[in-house]
Design a protein around this motif. Sequence first.
Motif, mmCIF file in Angstrom:
data_model
loop_
_atom_site.group_PDB
_atom_site.id
_atom_site.type_symbol
_atom_site.label_atom_id
_atom_site.label_comp_id
_atom_site.label_asym_id
_atom_site.label_seq_id
_atom_site.Cartn_x
_atom_site.Cartn_y
_atom_site.Cartn_z
ATOM 1 N N SER A 194 70.274 0.708 76.854
ATOM 2 C CA SER A 194 70.533 0.601 78.292
ATOM 3 C C SER A 194 69.693 -0.502 78.939
ATOM 4 C CB SER A 194 70.211 1.947 78.948
ATOM 5 O OG SER A 194 70.467 1.864 80.317
ATOM 6 N N GLY A 195 70.343 -1.307 79.754
ATOM 7 C CA GLY A 195 69.629 -2.349 80.489
ATOM 8 C C GLY A 195 69.445 -3.661 79.741
ATOM 9 N N CYS A 196 70.065 -3.803 78.541
ATOM 10 C CA CYS A 196 69.835 -5.026 77.771
ATOM 11 C C CYS A 196 70.756 -6.157 78.223
ATOM 12 C CB CYS A 196 69.980 -4.775 76.278
ATOM 13 S SG CYS A 196 71.662 -4.489 75.760
ATOM 14 N N GLY A 197 71.735 -5.876 79.035
ATOM 15 C CA GLY A 197 72.574 -6.951 79.571
ATOM 16 C C GLY A 197 74.005 -6.952 79.055
ATOM 17 N N LYS A 198 74.481 -5.816 78.573
ATOM 18 C CA LYS A 198 75.850 -5.753 78.040
ATOM 19 C C LYS A 198 76.887 -5.939 79.148
ATOM 20 C CE LYS A 198 75.180 -1.540 76.409
ATOM 21 N NZ LYS A 198 73.797 -1.305 76.880
ATOM 22 N N SER A 199 76.709 -5.178 80.229
ATOM 23 C CA SER A 199 77.663 -5.312 81.340
ATOM 24 C C SER A 199 77.626 -6.731 81.895
ATOM 25 C CB SER A 199 77.334 -4.327 82.451
ATOM 26 O OG SER A 199 77.422 -3.011 81.978
ATOM 27 N N THR A 200 76.421 -7.313 81.918
ATOM 28 C CA THR A 200 76.292 -8.673 82.423
ATOM 29 C C THR A 200 77.140 -9.646 81.596
ATOM 30 O OG1 THR A 200 74.051 -8.105 83.077
ATOM 31 C CG2 THR A 200 74.609 -10.438 83.056
ATOM 32 N N PHE B 253 68.425 -13.092 87.003
ATOM 33 C CA PHE B 253 68.647 -12.558 88.344
ATOM 34 C C PHE B 253 67.372 -12.752 89.147
ATOM 35 C CE2 PHE B 253 71.904 -9.713 86.368
ATOM 36 C CZ PHE B 253 72.958 -10.072 87.189
ATOM 37 N N GLU C 184 81.687 0.740 77.992
ATOM 38 C CA GLU C 184 81.442 2.157 77.698
ATOM 39 C C GLU C 184 82.525 3.055 78.282
ATOM 40 O OE1 GLU C 184 77.427 3.499 78.388
ATOM 41 O OE2 GLU C 184 76.731 1.437 78.333
ATOM 42 N N GLN D 118 82.627 0.482 83.819
ATOM 43 C CA GLN D 118 81.859 1.660 83.442
ATOM 44 C C GLN D 118 82.269 2.871 84.302
ATOM 45 O OE1 GLN D 118 77.901 0.113 83.018
ATOM 46 N NE2 GLN D 118 77.202 1.845 81.828
HETATM 47 N N1 LIG Z 1 73.046 -7.748 90.516
HETATM 48 C C1 LIG Z 1 71.884 -7.640 89.860
HETATM 49 N N2 LIG Z 1 70.748 -8.061 90.464
HETATM 50 C C2 LIG Z 1 69.568 -7.988 89.824
HETATM 51 N N3 LIG Z 1 69.402 -7.503 88.581
HETATM 52 C C3 LIG Z 1 70.490 -7.058 87.937
HETATM 53 C C4 LIG Z 1 71.791 -7.110 88.542
HETATM 54 N N4 LIG Z 1 72.679 -6.607 87.669
HETATM 55 C C5 LIG Z 1 71.992 -6.259 86.577
HETATM 56 N N5 LIG Z 1 70.664 -6.534 86.713
HETATM 57 C C6 LIG Z 1 69.627 -6.314 85.708
HETATM 58 O O1 LIG Z 1 70.071 -6.884 84.509
HETATM 59 C C7 LIG Z 1 69.734 -6.060 83.408
HETATM 60 C C8 LIG Z 1 70.949 -5.827 82.564
HETATM 61 O O2 LIG Z 1 71.886 -5.091 83.296
HETATM 62 P P1 LIG Z 1 73.270 -4.626 82.670
HETATM 63 O O3 LIG Z 1 74.007 -3.885 83.727
HETATM 64 O O4 LIG Z 1 73.948 -5.780 82.056
HETATM 65 O O5 LIG Z 1 72.767 -3.596 81.547
HETATM 66 P P2 LIG Z 1 73.619 -2.801 80.466
HETATM 67 O O6 LIG Z 1 73.245 -3.338 79.129
HETATM 68 O O7 LIG Z 1 75.048 -2.817 80.811
HETATM 69 O O8 LIG Z 1 73.018 -1.341 80.607
HETATM 70 P P3 LIG Z 1 73.755 0.094 80.551
HETATM 71 O O9 LIG Z 1 74.001 0.424 79.123
HETATM 72 O O10 LIG Z 1 72.753 1.021 81.146
HETATM 73 O O11 LIG Z 1 74.992 -0.023 81.356
HETATM 74 C C9 LIG Z 1 69.114 -4.803 83.961
HETATM 75 O O12 LIG Z 1 67.729 -4.881 83.747
HETATM 76 C C10 LIG Z 1 69.411 -4.842 85.441
HETATM 77 O O13 LIG Z 1 68.302 -4.363 86.152
#
Ligand SMILES: Nc1ncnc2c1ncn2[C@@H]1O[C@H](COP(=O)(O)OP(=O)(O)OP(=O)(O)O)[C@@H](O)[C@H]1O
Lengths: 257, 280
Positions: A46-52, A17, A164, A87
Amino acid sequence: MTTTPYKISFKNLNKSFTVNGSKKQILRNINFEVETGEFICLLGSSGCGKSTILNLISGLDKEYSGEISIDGIPQAKSQAHLSYLFQEPRLLPWLTVEKNIHFALEAAKVPKTEWKDRTEHYLDLVNLSGTEKHYIHQLSGGMQHRVSIARAFSVNPEILLMDEPFGALDELTARDIRKSLLQLWQKDRKTVVFVTHNTLEATYLADRIFMMSSNPGEIDEIVPVSLSRPREYESDELFQTNKQAMSRFVQISGQLA
Amino acid sequence: MSNNEGVILTSEGDYLRDDKLQSIGSKLVALLGKGKWMLSLLSLVALWWIMSLYLTSKVLPNPIQTLKAMVDDIGDGAILSHLGITMFRVIFAFVLTMTLGLVIGCIMGLSRKVAGFFNLWMVVGMTIPALVYIVVIFLWLGLSEFSAILAVTCTTVFTISFNIWEGVKSMDKKLMEMSFIFGADKKLTYRKVIFPQLMPYIMASARFGLGLTWKMVIFVELMGRPDGIGFMINYWYSLYNMSHVLSNAITFIIVMLMIELFISRWLEPRLFAWRPKTSH
Ligand SMILES: Nc1ncnc2c1ncn2[C@@H]1O[C@H](COP(=O)(O)OP(=O)(O)OP(=O)(O)O)[C@@H](O)[C@H]1O
Ligand SMILES: [Mg+2]
């Protein structure tokens, strides 16, 4: 010899990103395959990129390098019918509970004659019979989550992405719904990718657990869960397996190291 | 005397059930509520009357004189045809403004580049005084029906577009994603996801636009039309007949109030039934 293609596969996938002009790598060199009918848990802090990862599978996010295929076809061209449990509930507040489910059914082009039965059936499954005519703001947060679960199931997708989904529920309700989820899944074997940061949930549900570490997000280990189904929450085997999974997870994410 | 629950002793000594008492109570409150409304109207009229006592009837006729003028005006029928013409202009200009406003607002909302470019135009458009629009359009296009309606539209359309643009910008991206994931086609997405999100902005713009439009129509009629309420007000004004000025104005205000009440009491509660009720 022809082999059926993997339901979902990621090859050398990288994702970054750009925030305020600086590029940050979020996912590095992700490789995995998911078979048709498999139940996968993505486990990571949290924040490792799962939702991504779920956004990439679903096609919501189209910017990446590497390959994503569904049924052997590149994601962009895939027609696969998938459902995504976000989520947050993401319900339409101007529609009643039943109309929210009708929205999904209409979008999925389900014949109108089936709407009533399906709505009843899936609302019953999440213990929400009787709330059909309620507006969303008249439900509690947990009830809203359950409506969105009913909505995701009602369209009967090939692939179910779940982010989640039970995080906002109390443990007893969550257990109930996990059990129904597994029953449903064993009946028609959809392919499920389920995101969680709870190892017990992962061991209870998954065929395989993909353990992730952060900064940048990587899949460090794929742990098969060989427990027979149906699984029992209070059983010793589950407890043991969870313990092992937990210690692996702690090693990988290095939180206590 | 025993104090049974749910039973209350009234002064006459007969017993009333609690719920009965409550329903009577709520009726009383409702009546008082209506009474308040009447009270407020009556005191306004009283204030008018008191003021008219201190001024000559040429300057401020009392309510009775005005009512007589109103009966006269309605009796000879002229006022109704003028009212009709004014209403026609209001509705025409209003529909034109809302349509243009929606189109412009949506285009601005959908493309950042377009919005960035036209932002300044909008601000300039909103800043130009209504009088300037009216004079310039009358000078360029002549005193026609078309230029009257165009002038009214120009004075309101920029503000309306701006409001709708705000609405489009504040749409929830997450709901759009949800709609995309479930495979909703364009039509369904517009009907169930986009339009309901814009609805509060459309309604707010409509009420604001209607209020501004009818005031502008009166003004434009006064400046360059041979008919309509605005023309009549100007006509009676030139004859220095205050009671007929008031009679025309009040007739029109009553009609507009009715429309306003219809929107706020009937239409909006039905459109926004899904919203949580805010407590008063
Ligand atoms: N649209 C975006 N623009 C910039 N950075 C992003 C964007 N979406 C996510 N990120 C970054 O990508 C990383 C992973 O985000 P993601 O939402 O995939 O985390 P996650 O594993 O789902 O966390 P959680 O368990 O808290 O939901 C985070 O560091 C977040 O800051
Ligand atoms: Mg997430």
